[in-house]
Motif scaffolding. Sequence first.
Motif, PDB file in Angstrom:
ATOM      1  N   GLU A  32      -1.682 -10.682 -13.061  1.00 19.67           N
ATOM      2  CA  GLU A  32      -1.200 -11.871 -12.373  1.00 19.67           C
ATOM      3  C   GLU A  32      -1.439 -11.712 -10.887  1.00 19.67           C
ATOM      4  N   GLN A  33      -1.841 -12.781 -10.235  1.00 21.73           N
ATOM      5  CA  GLN A  33      -2.304 -12.733  -8.852  1.00 21.73           C
ATOM      6  C   GLN A  33      -1.288 -12.258  -7.828  1.00 21.73           C
ATOM      7  N   GLN A  34      -0.015 -12.549  -7.980  1.00 16.95           N
ATOM      8  CA  GLN A  34       0.896 -12.194  -6.912  1.00 16.95           C
ATOM      9  C   GLN A  34       1.312 -10.733  -6.940  1.00 16.95           C
ATOM     10  N   PHE A  35       1.072  -9.993  -8.010  1.00 19.21           N
ATOM     11  CA  PHE A  35       1.459  -8.594  -8.104  1.00 19.21           C
ATOM     12  C   PHE A  35       0.399  -7.689  -7.494  1.00 19.21           C
ATOM     13  N   VAL A  36       0.857  -6.614  -6.862  1.00 21.00           N
ATOM     14  CA  VAL A  36      -0.024  -5.668  -6.193  1.00 21.00           C
ATOM     15  C   VAL A  36       0.164  -4.312  -6.859  1.00 21.00           C
ATOM     16  N   SER A  37      -0.934  -3.602  -7.133  1.00 26.33           N
ATOM     17  CA  SER A  37      -0.838  -2.260  -7.695  1.00 26.33           C
ATOM     18  C   SER A  37      -1.962  -1.413  -7.112  1.00 26.33           C
ATOM     19  N   PRO A  38      -1.825  -0.072  -7.189  1.00 29.84           N
ATOM     20  CA  PRO A  38      -2.886   0.781  -6.654  1.00 29.84           C
ATOM     21  C   PRO A  38      -4.249   0.419  -7.249  1.00 29.84           C
ATOM     22  N   GLY A  39      -5.221   0.247  -6.389  1.00 26.10           N
ATOM     23  CA  GLY A  39      -6.564  -0.127  -6.825  1.00 26.10           C
ATOM     24  C   GLY A  39      -6.741  -1.607  -7.101  1.00 26.10           C
ATOM     25  N   ASP A  40      -5.685  -2.396  -6.938  1.00 20.48           N
ATOM     26  CA  ASP A  40      -5.745  -3.827  -7.214  1.00 20.48           C
ATOM     27  C   ASP A  40      -5.012  -4.615  -6.123  1.00 20.48           C
ATOM     28  N   PRO A  41      -5.584  -4.626  -4.896  1.00 17.54           N
ATOM     29  CA  PRO A  41      -4.940  -5.387  -3.813  1.00 17.54           C
ATOM     30  C   PRO A  41      -4.957  -6.880  -4.120  1.00 17.54           C
ATOM     31  N   GLN A  42      -3.998  -7.609  -3.541  1.00 16.10           N
ATOM     32  CA  GLN A  42      -3.900  -9.043  -3.791  1.00 16.10           C
ATOM     33  C   GLN A  42      -3.773  -9.804  -2.486  1.00 16.10           C
ATOM     34  N   SER A  43      -4.421 -10.948  -2.422  1.00 16.56           N
ATOM     35  CA  SER A  43      -4.340 -11.817  -1.247  1.00 16.56           C
ATOM     36  C   SER A  43      -3.008 -12.548  -1.212  1.00 16.56           C
ATOM     37  N   SER A  44      -2.556 -12.828  -0.010  1.00 17.66           N
ATOM     38  CA  SER A  44      -1.337 -13.612   0.182  1.00 17.66           C
ATOM     39  C   SER A  44      -1.591 -15.049  -0.251  1.00 17.66           C
ATOM     40  N   PRO A  45      -0.549 -15.840  -0.423  1.00 17.01           N
ATOM     41  CA  PRO A  45      -0.743 -17.233  -0.822  1.00 17.01           C
ATOM     42  C   PRO A  45      -1.685 -18.013   0.100  1.00 17.01           C
ATOM     43  N   SER A  46      -1.671 -17.737   1.403  1.00 21.39           N
ATOM     44  CA  SER A  46      -2.566 -18.455   2.320  1.00 21.39           C
ATOM     45  C   SER A  46      -3.990 -17.914   2.286  1.00 21.39           C
ATOM     46  N   GLY A  47      -4.146 -16.706   1.767  1.00 23.27           N
ATOM     47  CA  GLY A  47      -5.450 -16.059   1.776  1.00 23.27           C
ATOM     48  C   GLY A  47      -5.765 -15.355   3.083  1.00 23.27           C
ATOM     49  N   ASN A  48      -4.825 -15.381   4.032  1.00 25.11           N
ATOM     50  CA  ASN A  48      -5.053 -14.759   5.339  1.00 25.11           C
ATOM     51  C   ASN A  48      -4.761 -13.275   5.383  1.00 25.11           C
ATOM     52  N   PHE A  49      -4.042 -12.754   4.369  1.00 30.50           N
ATOM     53  CA  PHE A  49      -3.647 -11.355   4.358  1.00 30.50           C
ATOM     54  C   PHE A  49      -3.866 -10.765   2.976  1.00 30.50           C
ATOM     55  N   VAL A  50      -3.958  -9.436   2.923  1.00 27.53           N
ATOM     56  CA  VAL A  50      -4.123  -8.731   1.659  1.00 27.53           C
ATOM     57  C   VAL A  50      -3.110  -7.595   1.619  1.00 27.53           C
ATOM     58  N   ALA A  51      -2.381  -7.490   0.507  1.00 27.95           N
ATOM     59  CA  ALA A  51      -1.431  -6.393   0.311  1.00 27.95           C
ATOM     60  C   ALA A  51      -2.106  -5.323  -0.539  1.00 27.95           C
ATOM     61  N   HIS A  52      -1.883  -4.083  -0.139  1.00 22.81           N
ATOM     62  CA  HIS A  52      -2.444  -2.929  -0.834  1.00 22.81           C
ATOM     63  C   HIS A  52      -1.308  -1.978  -1.189  1.00 22.81           C
ATOM     64  N   ALA A  53      -1.270  -1.508  -2.417  1.00 28.45           N
ATOM     65  CA  ALA A  53      -0.371  -0.429  -2.814  1.00 28.45           C
ATOM     66  C   ALA A  53      -1.259   0.809  -2.837  1.00 28.45           C
ATOM     67  N   GLU A  54      -1.194   1.601  -1.780  1.00 28.72           N
ATOM     68  CA  GLU A  54      -2.097   2.742  -1.640  1.00 28.72           C
ATOM     69  C   GLU A  54      -1.842   3.808  -2.696  1.00 28.72           C
ATOM     70  N   ASN A  55      -0.596   3.971  -3.084  1.00 28.59           N
ATOM     71  CA  ASN A  55      -0.186   4.904  -4.136  1.00 28.59           C
ATOM     72  C   ASN A  55       1.188   4.445  -4.596  1.00 28.59           C
ATOM     73  N   ASP A  56       1.979   5.345  -5.180  1.00 28.22           N
ATOM     74  CA  ASP A  56       3.275   4.892  -5.699  1.00 28.22           C
ATOM     75  C   ASP A  56       4.345   4.721  -4.633  1.00 28.22           C
ATOM     76  N   SER A  57       4.005   4.984  -3.354  1.00 26.86           N
ATOM     77  CA  SER A  57       5.031   4.857  -2.322  1.00 26.86           C
ATOM     78  C   SER A  57       4.545   4.253  -1.009  1.00 26.86           C
ATOM     79  N   GLU A  58       3.257   4.015  -0.849  1.00 21.21           N
ATOM     80  CA  GLU A  58       2.744   3.492   0.414  1.00 21.21           C
ATOM     81  C   GLU A  58       2.221   2.065   0.244  1.00 21.21           C
ATOM     82  N   VAL A  59       2.704   1.185   1.122  1.00 22.72           N
ATOM     83  CA  VAL A  59       2.315  -0.224   1.097  1.00 22.72           C
ATOM     84  C   VAL A  59       1.628  -0.547   2.422  1.00 22.72           C
TER      85      VAL A  59
END
Length: 124
Positions: A25-52
């Motif tokens: 699902e698009q709004q969830f972020v996981s390591p290796g699977d970054p996701q764009s924000s609703p506006s598309g202006n930003f990307v969230a990355h879960a670098e590992n199990d503790s770093e965002v």
Amino acid sequence: MTHGISRPRVLALAAVLFLGACSGEQQFVSPGDPQSSPSGNFVAHAENDSEVRVTDRDGGEVFRKTYEHDRVYEGDGVGVVWLSGKDQLWVIVPRGGAERVEAGPDGKWTAVADELPGEITRMG
């Protein structure tokens, strides 16, 4: 109780976020699977199990935080999810509460402990 939600509720929500990340699902972020924000202006990355990390669309870093948390099970990690319709990221820390991550009026991204919005608590 932690930031307005019980520990079992945090664990249940973290599990839902993990399962949502696995389902693609698009709004969830996981390591290796970054996701764009609703506006598309930003990307969230879960670098590992503790770093965002959050970057702008050009890859420039606007936010980074490492979350300390207790690990009960192998693979325990923070849950990371965009709020739909708003460039607001939520980080759920196992046995540690939740933080809202977003840009302030000055454009600087910060994390603030907060109660989860209904949109996210309904997932659990």
